[in-house]
Design an enzyme around this catalytic site. Structure first.
Site, PDB file in Angstrom:
ATOM      1  N   SER A 189      40.190  34.472  33.742  1.00 56.29           N
ATOM      2  CA  SER A 189      39.944  35.820  33.219  1.00 56.29           C
ATOM      3  C   SER A 189      38.513  36.282  33.535  1.00 56.29           C
ATOM      4  CB  SER A 189      40.252  35.824  31.722  1.00 56.29           C
ATOM      5  OG  SER A 189      40.273  37.126  31.232  1.00 56.29           O
ATOM      6  N   ASP A 343      50.544  41.121  32.860  1.00 59.55           N
ATOM      7  CA  ASP A 343      49.088  41.091  32.744  1.00 59.55           C
ATOM      8  C   ASP A 343      48.542  42.353  33.418  1.00 59.55           C
ATOM      9  OD1 ASP A 343      46.393  40.545  32.739  1.00 59.55           O
ATOM     10  OD2 ASP A 343      46.527  38.665  33.867  1.00 59.55           O
ATOM     11  N   HIS A 373      48.818  37.310  30.254  1.00 61.09           N
ATOM     12  CA  HIS A 373      47.399  37.029  30.177  1.00 61.09           C
ATOM     13  C   HIS A 373      47.112  36.126  28.975  1.00 61.09           C
ATOM     14  CE1 HIS A 373      43.442  37.750  31.818  1.00 61.09           C
ATOM     15  NE2 HIS A 373      43.000  37.595  30.589  1.00 61.09           N
TER      16      HIS A 373
END
Ligand SMILES: *[C@@H]1O[C@H](CO)[C@@H](O)[C@H](O)[C@H]1NC(C)=O
Ligand SMILES: *[C@@H]1O[C@H](CO)[C@@H](O)[C@H](O)[C@H]1NC(C)=O
Length: 399
Positions: A189, A343, A373
């Site tokens: 991320s 995501d 995610h």
């Protein structure tokens, strides 16, 4: 209407709002994601409410509500865990206990959390670092960079970069028994954002003689220019990462002034002078057709240049590695990108895959059709161990 029906109506609406989540029929462990969705929505609303009352910044409240999850640096039967600093930046170091004749691989790991949350000591990060060290017989360095909203860009980037630079010195590598030819950088991320950014920055740094062998980017966030890609459109309300929360964290990386967030949400943050940058994030040419799925590319809209004068970070390649030109990309090491279907950041990762491939960089792309995610380190979900296995297997093959 009597009191009872009214009560049921209110509870019903409340439940529907918090619990409703459209999922494909074959989604693995649907109840877990539905629970997660209700939980995330609740804490987001609480954090918004606390901010509305003027009591605390939204992202600081999220950190509090997400709860303390730090664990001490405890060695186990296989791995010695210590804490130290690299160039004044705190890091956790994981060294396998078993004897090794040869020098080991080195993995420099950068945790996620939207530049605002987490640390190397978070329980999940700590476990991942242990498993990586153990299964790869590698030395893992996990960095705890400073966070927003107390610190803004480029502090997070610089902490990651300066600690990595410290590690990439002959004396330091020798001290930990690391092979200078087998070092990779990894992150998930916003940690993958920092990993991609430091990998690029190293290419132009005359002080660093040692080159990275790999970069591993797990659902990376790579650009703040276009938050209207097909994945942002399709998954803006999918947990863990709602579009509104992603944009808030992007803007918090640069400033606590909410005007940047507002401009981003209305796609009016990029000044016309920067129009040339849109070609680097043009999903109509960079995404394979199966991800475009009929979405229509709208030509960019522009905003006033005051914002970008005040907060130039969102146009800076150190914050948005997808803005690097092809010449820069050509020098990058072998790359592993993991993207998840559910995501908003899916298309950031896929566009980087296309651009790296076009630049001739060897890339492995794993797209997780039922991934979302956060699923990499939500260890209670089965999908997490699948993704971690993929991450570690790739490193064991290529690092
Ligand atoms: C240590 O390694 C052994 C052998 O691979 C494994 O069975 C054990 O679970 C590991 N211990 C920990 C704490 O991970
Ligand atoms: C984006 O790509 C499309 C198709 O390749 C092209 O027609 C359009 O002009 C591009 N727009 C920008 C802003 O780069």
């Amino acid at each position: 209407m009597g009191r009872k029906p009214l009560y049921f109506l209110i509870v019903g609406v409340f439940l529907a709002y918090y619990v409703y989540l459209p999922l494909p029929e074959d989604f693995e462990e649907p109840w877990k994601i539905i629970q997660l969705n209700a939980y995330i929505k609740t804490i987001i609303h609480l954090a918004e409410f606390v901010e509305l009352l003027g009591l605390n910044n939204f992202v600081d409240s999220l950190t509090i509500f997400l709860g303390p999850s730090e664990v001490p640096p405890t060695s186990d039967e296989n791995i010695t865990v210590t804490e130290t600093t690299f160039n004044h930046i705190p890091v956790r170091v994981y060294v396998p206990k078993r004897k090794s004749e040869a020098l080991r691989r080195g993995v420099f790991y950068i945790h996620g959390g939207g530049w605002c949350h987490g640390s190397a000591a978070s329980k999940q990060q700590d476990l991942l670092s242990r498993w990586t060290a153990d299964r790869l017989d590698a030395v893992v360095i996990s960095v705890s960079y400073r966070l927003a909203p107390k610190y803004h860009f480029p502090v997070q980037f610089e902490d990651a970069y300066n600690s990595l630079k410290w590690f990439l010195r002959k004396e330091v590598l020798a001290k930990y028994g690391v092979n200078p030819e087998r070092i990779g950088v990894s992150g998930s991320s916003s940690g993958a954002n920092l990993a991609a950014a430091v990998a690029q920055q190293l290419l132009d740094d005359p002080d660093v003689k040692i080159k990275l062998k790999t970069q591993s980017l797990i659902y990376p966030v790579l650009q703040a220019l276009d938050v209207d890609t097909p994945s942002y459109r399709e998954h803006s309300h999918f947990p863990l990462l709602f579009k509104s929360v992603m944009v808030r964290h992007w803007s918090e990386y640069f400033t606590t002034d909410r005007s940047l967030e507002k401009a981003m949400l209305s796609h009016q943050h990029v000044p016309v002078e920067s129009s040339h940058l849109f070609k680097f994030v043009n999903w109509s040419s960079l995404l394979p057709e199966r991800f475009i799925k009929g979405h229509v590319y709208n030509n960019p809209t522009y905003g006033k240049s005051e914002l970008s004068k005040k907060y130039p970070g969102f146009l800076d390649v150190r914050a948005a590695p997808l803005l690097a030109d092809d010449k820069k990309l050509r020098g990058l090491p072998r790359t592993h990108v993991i993207t998840c279907e559910y995501d908003v950041l899916r298309d950031d990762g896929i566009m980087y895959v296309t651009r790296l491939q076009n630049a001739g960089v060897p890339v492995t792309h794993n797209h997780i059709e039922d991934g979302f995610h956060g699923s990499f380190l939500l260890l209670k979900f089965k999908i997490s161990s699948r993704m971690i296995n993929q991450y570690i297997s790739w490193l064991s093959e290529y690092l």
